[in-house]
Write a protein that holds these residues in place. Structure first.
Motif, short mmCIF file in Angstrom:
data_model
loop_
_atom_site.label_atom_id
_atom_site.label_comp_id
_atom_site.label_asym_id
_atom_site.label_seq_id
_atom_site.Cartn_x
_atom_site.Cartn_y
_atom_site.Cartn_z
N ALA A 153 18.45 -6.57 12.73
CA ALA A 153 17.72 -6.34 11.92
C ALA A 153 17.83 -6.02 9.97
CB ALA A 153 16.34 -5.79 12.14
N PRO A 154 17.97 -6.14 8.37
CA PRO A 154 17.83 -5.72 7.39
C PRO A 154 16.69 -4.28 7.58
CG PRO A 154 16.69 -7.29 7.36
CD PRO A 154 16.57 -7.87 8.64
N VAL A 155 17.63 -3.33 6.72
CA VAL A 155 17.52 -1.88 6.60
C VAL A 155 16.72 -2.04 5.69
CG1 VAL A 155 17.90 -1.24 8.99
CG2 VAL A 155 19.61 -1.23 6.71
N ASP A 156 17.37 -2.98 4.56
CA ASP A 156 17.22 -2.25 3.11
C ASP A 156 15.88 -3.26 2.66
OD1 ASP A 156 18.86 -5.02 3.64
OD2 ASP A 156 19.34 -5.13 0.54
N GLY A 157 14.58 -2.91 2.16
CA GLY A 157 13.74 -3.64 2.48
C GLY A 157 13.41 -2.83 0.39
N ARG A 158 11.97 -4.20 -0.10
CA ARG A 158 11.53 -3.05 -1.30
C ARG A 158 10.98 -1.63 -1.00
NH1 ARG A 158 6.50 -7.07 -1.33
NH2 ARG A 158 5.10 -5.80 -1.23
N GLN A 159 10.65 -0.88 -1.91
CA GLN A 159 10.32 0.50 -1.73
C GLN A 159 8.38 0.28 -2.00
OE1 GLN A 159 11.49 2.97 -4.79
NE2 GLN A 159 13.01 3.67 -3.90
N SER A 160 8.29 0.86 -1.16
CA SER A 160 6.61 1.24 -0.74
C SER A 160 6.23 0.98 -2.21
CB SER A 160 5.75 2.29 -0.13
OG SER A 160 6.07 1.20 1.61
N SER A 161 4.99 0.83 -2.57
CA SER A 161 4.14 0.86 -3.57
C SER A 161 2.96 1.76 -2.88
CB SER A 161 2.91 -0.05 -4.38
OG SER A 161 2.35 -0.94 -3.41
N ILE A 162 2.16 2.42 -3.95
CA ILE A 162 1.51 3.50 -4.28
C ILE A 162 -0.13 2.44 -2.63
CG2 ILE A 162 -0.69 5.55 -4.70
CD1 ILE A 162 1.66 6.28 -5.71
N LYS A 163 -0.37 1.94 -3.09
CA LYS A 163 -1.49 0.83 -2.18
C LYS A 163 -0.92 0.58 -1.02
CE LYS A 163 -3.29 -1.36 -6.35
NZ LYS A 163 -4.26 -2.58 -7.21
N THR A 164 0.31 0.51 -0.94
CA THR A 164 0.88 0.02 0.68
C THR A 164 0.88 1.77 1.35
OG1 THR A 164 2.37 -1.22 -0.32
CG2 THR A 164 2.62 -0.61 1.86
N VAL A 165 1.26 2.66 0.69
CA VAL A 165 1.53 4.20 1.37
C VAL A 165 -0.32 4.95 1.39
CG1 VAL A 165 1.76 6.85 1.17
CG2 VAL A 165 3.11 4.53 0.23
N GLU A 166 -0.76 4.46 0.19
CA GLU A 166 -1.94 4.71 1.09
C GLU A 166 -2.58 3.92 2.24
OE1 GLU A 166 -6.67 4.68 -1.02
OE2 GLU A 166 -5.58 2.84 -1.62
N TRP A 167 -3.02 2.31 2.33
CA TRP A 167 -3.28 1.69 2.66
C TRP A 167 -2.45 1.80 5.07
CZ3 TRP A 167 -6.37 -1.95 3.88
CH2 TRP A 167 -6.13 -2.89 4.97
N GLU A 168 -1.23 2.20 4.89
CA GLU A 168 -0.50 2.72 6.38
C GLU A 168 -1.31 3.87 6.38
OE1 GLU A 168 1.62 1.82 7.81
OE2 GLU A 168 1.65 -0.09 5.90
N HIS A 169 -1.21 5.18 5.47
CA HIS A 169 -2.24 5.96 5.53
C HIS A 169 -3.63 6.16 6.10
CE1 HIS A 169 -3.03 11.18 6.10
NE2 HIS A 169 -3.96 10.68 4.94
N ILE A 170 -4.25 5.45 5.98
CA ILE A 170 -5.86 5.42 6.32
C ILE A 170 -5.26 4.48 7.61
CG2 ILE A 170 -7.52 2.90 5.87
CD1 ILE A 170 -7.00 3.42 2.47
N HIS A 171 -4.57 3.25 7.92
CA HIS A 171 -4.44 3.06 9.07
C HIS A 171 -3.85 4.63 10.02
CE1 HIS A 171 -6.04 -1.00 8.81
NE2 HIS A 171 -5.61 -1.13 7.45
N GLN A 172 -3.34 5.13 9.63
CA GLN A 172 -2.65 5.80 11.22
C GLN A 172 -4.13 6.49 11.11
OE1 GLN A 172 0.44 6.39 12.26
NE2 GLN A 172 -0.56 8.55 13.16
N THR A 173 -4.70 7.11 10.10
CA THR A 173 -5.78 8.23 10.37
C THR A 173 -6.60 7.41 11.31
OG1 THR A 173 -5.75 9.08 8.63
CG2 THR A 173 -8.02 9.02 9.53
#
Length: 175
Positions: free
Chosen positions: A123-143
């Motif tokens: 599986a490819p391990v190089d992807g595009r970098q996360s945006s601030i909105k994506t990081v926020e979305w991930e943090h919200i869902h982790q919480t």
């Protein structure tokens, strides 16, 4: 004997569409819209496959994954969600899901996921970098995972108003 598929989905129209599509493919399908309904179905059935929505009303489909894996160790479980995040994907797999798909996913995608029983080291391990909105979305869902999808408690931990969090959750996740 046709394979038995369990669908746990609270969107009645989507559940009906999935049911019909899988029945046309030769599956015997049982469905419910909640964890309690799934427990009742498991009293008389042992499914070969399962499609579980991650967010069931105010409850978490992760509980369904855990219960189903305990009751039927050989079942192939696909978690389907419109709220995809790395945090919930990791938790779903840890709890026993075989695969995790973001909506929209069709019957072909789900059936293909049933066949993926091992990981892919290529599986490819190089992807595009996360945006601030994506990081926020991930943090919200982790919480949300940490508080078992309790919106009020998640908002408190995130330091935001409950309505603000509810508005953010209504938006589609970024790709």
């Amino acid at each position: 004997m046709p394979p038995l598929l369990l669908i746990v989905e609270d969107d009645a129209a989507f559940a009906r569409t999935l049911r019909r599509s899988f029945e046309r493919r030769g599956y015997h399908v049982i469905s419910t819209d909640s964890h309690d309904g799934m427990v009742d179905l498991l009293a008389g059935h042992r499914p070969d496959y399962a499609v579980i929505d991650l967010k069931l009303g105010g409850a978490s489909g992760l509980t369904c994954v855990q219960t189903l894996r305990t009751a039927t160790p050989d079942v192939q479980i696909v978690v389907l969600t419109g709220f995809a995040s790395i945090a919930t994907a990791v938790e779903a797999i840890k709890l026993g899901a075989s695969h995790y798909l973001a909506k929209p996913a069709n019957t072909d995608d789900i059936e293909r996921a049933f066949g993926l029983t091992t990981g892919n080291p290529d599986a490819p391990v190089d992807g595009r970098q996360s945006s601030i909105k994506t990081v926020e979305w991930e943090h919200i869902h982790q919480t949300l995972v940490e508080v078992d999808f309790n919106i009020s408690e998640a908002a408190r931990r995130l330091g935001m108003h409950r309505r603000t969090l509810a508005r953010k959750l209504e938006k589609r996740p970024l790709r």
